[in-house]
Design an enzyme around this catalytic site. Structure first.
Site, PDB file in Angstrom:
ATOM      1  N   HIS A  77      -1.516   5.119  40.128  1.00  0.00           N
ATOM      2  CA  HIS A  77      -1.753   6.544  39.874  1.00  0.00           C
ATOM      3  C   HIS A  77      -0.463   7.341  40.028  1.00  0.00           C
ATOM      4  O   HIS A  77       0.378   7.048  40.881  1.00  0.00           O
ATOM      5  CB  HIS A  77      -2.876   7.110  40.746  1.00  0.00           C
ATOM      6  CG  HIS A  77      -2.671   7.048  42.236  1.00  0.00           C
ATOM      7  ND1 HIS A  77      -1.995   8.019  42.931  1.00  0.00           N
ATOM      8  CD2 HIS A  77      -3.060   6.137  43.160  1.00  0.00           C
ATOM      9  CE1 HIS A  77      -1.999   7.721  44.217  1.00  0.00           C
ATOM     10  NE2 HIS A  77      -2.621   6.579  44.395  1.00  0.00           N
ATOM     11  N   ASP A  79      -0.127  10.599  40.781  1.00  0.00           N
ATOM     12  CA  ASP A  79      -0.066  11.711  41.739  1.00  0.00           C
ATOM     13  C   ASP A  79       0.166  11.238  43.163  1.00  0.00           C
ATOM     14  O   ASP A  79      -0.095  10.089  43.520  1.00  0.00           O
ATOM     15  CB  ASP A  79      -1.351  12.546  41.685  1.00  0.00           C
ATOM     16  CG  ASP A  79      -2.599  11.758  42.054  1.00  0.00           C
ATOM     17  OD1 ASP A  79      -2.738  10.608  41.588  1.00  0.00           O
ATOM     18  OD2 ASP A  79      -3.429  12.276  42.824  1.00  0.00           O
ATOM     19  N   GLU A 146      -5.721  10.987  41.349  1.00  0.00           N
ATOM     20  CA  GLU A 146      -6.484   9.988  42.101  1.00  0.00           C
ATOM     21  C   GLU A 146      -6.853  10.527  43.467  1.00  0.00           C
ATOM     22  O   GLU A 146      -7.967  10.368  43.945  1.00  0.00           O
ATOM     23  CB  GLU A 146      -5.642   8.708  42.248  1.00  0.00           C
ATOM     24  CG  GLU A 146      -6.395   7.538  42.857  1.00  0.00           C
ATOM     25  CD  GLU A 146      -6.239   7.394  44.359  1.00  0.00           C
ATOM     26  OE1 GLU A 146      -6.892   6.514  44.937  1.00  0.00           O
ATOM     27  OE2 GLU A 146      -5.485   8.159  44.993  1.00  0.00           O
ATOM     28  N   GLU A 147      -5.885  11.192  44.089  1.00  0.00           N
ATOM     29  CA  GLU A 147      -6.015  11.522  45.515  1.00  0.00           C
ATOM     30  C   GLU A 147      -7.080  12.580  45.796  1.00  0.00           C
ATOM     31  O   GLU A 147      -7.597  12.643  46.896  1.00  0.00           O
ATOM     32  CB  GLU A 147      -4.666  11.994  46.069  1.00  0.00           C
ATOM     33  CG  GLU A 147      -3.539  10.965  45.947  1.00  0.00           C
ATOM     34  CD  GLU A 147      -3.677   9.815  46.936  1.00  0.00           C
ATOM     35  OE1 GLU A 147      -4.698   9.751  47.636  1.00  0.00           O
ATOM     36  OE2 GLU A 147      -2.756   8.973  46.977  1.00  0.00           O
TER      37      GLU A 147
END
Ligand SMILES: [Zn+2]
Length: 485
Positions: A77, A79, A146-147
């Site tokens: 990902h 981010d 994602e986070e």
């Protein structure tokens, strides 16, 4: 003066990581890094695409002679979590992440490092370099956001990648492969409550359960810690058996993924019952301390006198509220049948508030889809018994460990050949992008691995430098092995 990344191997991985850390890429602000990645890819003659969510794919041609090997997706990902120490002046939308070398560790200077998942992204990009080991056709898949909730993965559309084998590069322990994760679903309950005038002259106090350790409702649920809301309900039900008790309000917990550490209720009791109240609270606290022992060393029960509110819940509402908070499931409900020590199914009674109605938020998890449905149905059933309405939120799917996976068997063999030691296979009782990707691309065979990263999502985040080389060394050998049949 020497720089923190000088002489680090593998050079290509650290070169790309250096570019990533110089490009702002907090969650929701991945476009600069997405563009950067596509720029590198085009310089290397690779095809790229970006979807509506902002996810990026880079198609890397096979090494000569390996064109017929299966397509492998390398996924990470874009981010990162943006956290900094209070004293640090830093703008995550402009500034490059500072680097500090500490022996075998690399960390940032008062901020998150973004090794989660910058090392994974850099490692995938390193396979664009012309002079590497043999590999088949690769699809480098980089998701966004994602986070904050796996949102990039949720936005993936069929056909964006075509490979049937996927290596997720977002795990954080050297020598450990993840082969499963939990899905999750929240349910919000709303129980109508009715109030009545307070009894004049009654003694009112605020009762608090506090000092609990809480923790992440997925990763820490296995520790069987206390839930402050549950312990408060047990305390008040015990008290209500011996004294006439009015309940004005109750609140506790906060985020859906945090086990409640604190909960408080405003209660009133008839004059003259102070000694009984104290005796019962002491007995409850002694019981809880014995029950939770070392799991909750700082568990406390506090009582503070306050002025009597104008209204309290009527008796029927009081009883329903307390019964609901005692009856809703919380904690580990089943352990994995395949992987020792792994929680399969759990739920967190995460937050309770009283306003015009009582609201309760529950957050369930399971790596088995039917079990997740089962626990959500149980929450709904208990809610309905009490007269609450239940709003079940859209969930996200889990990834049931498949110990028969061909990719897993091959990974085991190659890791053992390269590093002289068997890797460990496990699963995580929390969400990973693989759960969603598995649903979007049915039949895809997946594993997840990464170098050792400690304290991700905090300014203490650091990555173990030697494990980056071990991780990349494995990946290189693994992709080469996948070209051979
Ligand atoms: Zn990550």
């Amino acid at each position: 003066m020497s720089q923190p990344l000088d002489n680090l191997e593998p050079k290509a991985v650290w070169k790309y990581f250096d570019e990533i850390r110089k490009t702002p890429h907090g969650s929701g602000n991945e476009r600069p890094l997405g563009n950067r990645v596509m720029g590198f890819a085009r310089e290397r003659g690779c095809e790229t695409a970006i979807d509506d969510a902002g996810n990026v794919v880079v198609r890397v041609k096979a090494s000569p002679g390996c064109e017929r090997a299966p397509v492998v997706v390398l996924q990470g990902h874009l981010d990162m979590v943006c956290e900094k120490n209070a004293s640090k002046v830093f703008d995550f939308e402009k500034d490059a992440i500072g680097l500090v070398r500490d022996g075998d560790w690399l960390k940032a200077d008062g901020t998150t490092l973004g090794a989660d998942n910058g090392i994974g992204v850099a490692s995938a990009l390193a396979f664009m370099e012309p002079k590497g080991a043999a590999h088949g056709p690769l699809e480098l898949l980089f998701t966004v956001d994602e986070e904050t909730g796996l949102n990039g993965a949720r936005g993936l559309k069929p056909g964006f990648v075509t490979g049937k084998l996927l290596v997720n590069l977002d795990s954080e322990e050297d020598g450990v492969f993840y082969v499963g994760c939990a899905g999750g679903q929240d349910a919000a309950l709303a129980l109508p409550i009715a109030t009545t005038a307070s009894n004049a002259g009654w003694n009112c106090c605020r009762v608090e359960i506090k000092g609990l350790r809480g923790g992440h409702s997925g990763l820490d649920i296995v520790h069987n810690r206390g839930n402050a809301v549950r312990l408060l309900a047990r305390t008040l039900i015990a008290l209500g058996r011996e004294v006439d008790l009015c309940l004005a309000s109750v609140e506790g917990g906060d985020k859906h993924n945090a086990i409640p550490r604190e909960a408080a209720a405003v209660i009133s009791v008839a004059p003259g019952s102070a000694d009984t109240v104290r005796r019962i609270f002491d007995a409850q606290l002694a019981g809880f301390r014995n029950e939770f022992a070392s799991a909750e060393p700082d568990l406390a029960l506090a009582m503070t006198p306050i002025t009597l509110p104008a209204t309290v819940l009527d008796k029927a509402s009081r009883d329903k509220v307390l019964a609901l908070l005692l009856g809703l499931p919380h904690g580990v409900l089943a352990m994995s049948r395949d992987i020792p020590g792994l929680v399969e199914t759990s739920t967190n009674m995460a937050r309770v508030r009283t306003g015009k109605e009582l609201t309760v938020l529950c957050s369930a998890r399971s790596s088995v889809a039917s079990a997740l449905k089962g626990v959500v149905a149980q929450i709904e059933a208990v809610g309905r018994l009490s007269g609450a309405t239940v709003d079940v939120h859209e969930g996200y799917p889990g990834w049931k460990p498949n110990m028969e996976s061909v990719l897993l068997a091959k990974a085991r063999k190659v890791w053992t050949e390269v590093h002289g030691k068997e890797p460990r296979f496990t699963a995580i009782h929390a969400g990973l992008e693989c759960g969603i990707i598995g649903e979007k691309f049915p039949g895809i065979d997946m594993i997840s691995l990464g170098p050792t990263i400690v304290s991700p999502h905090s300014p203490d985040e650091k990555v173990s430098i030697p494990t980056v080389a071990r991780f990349f060394g494995f990946l290189t050998a693994f992709l080469a092995a996948l070209t051979r049949n």
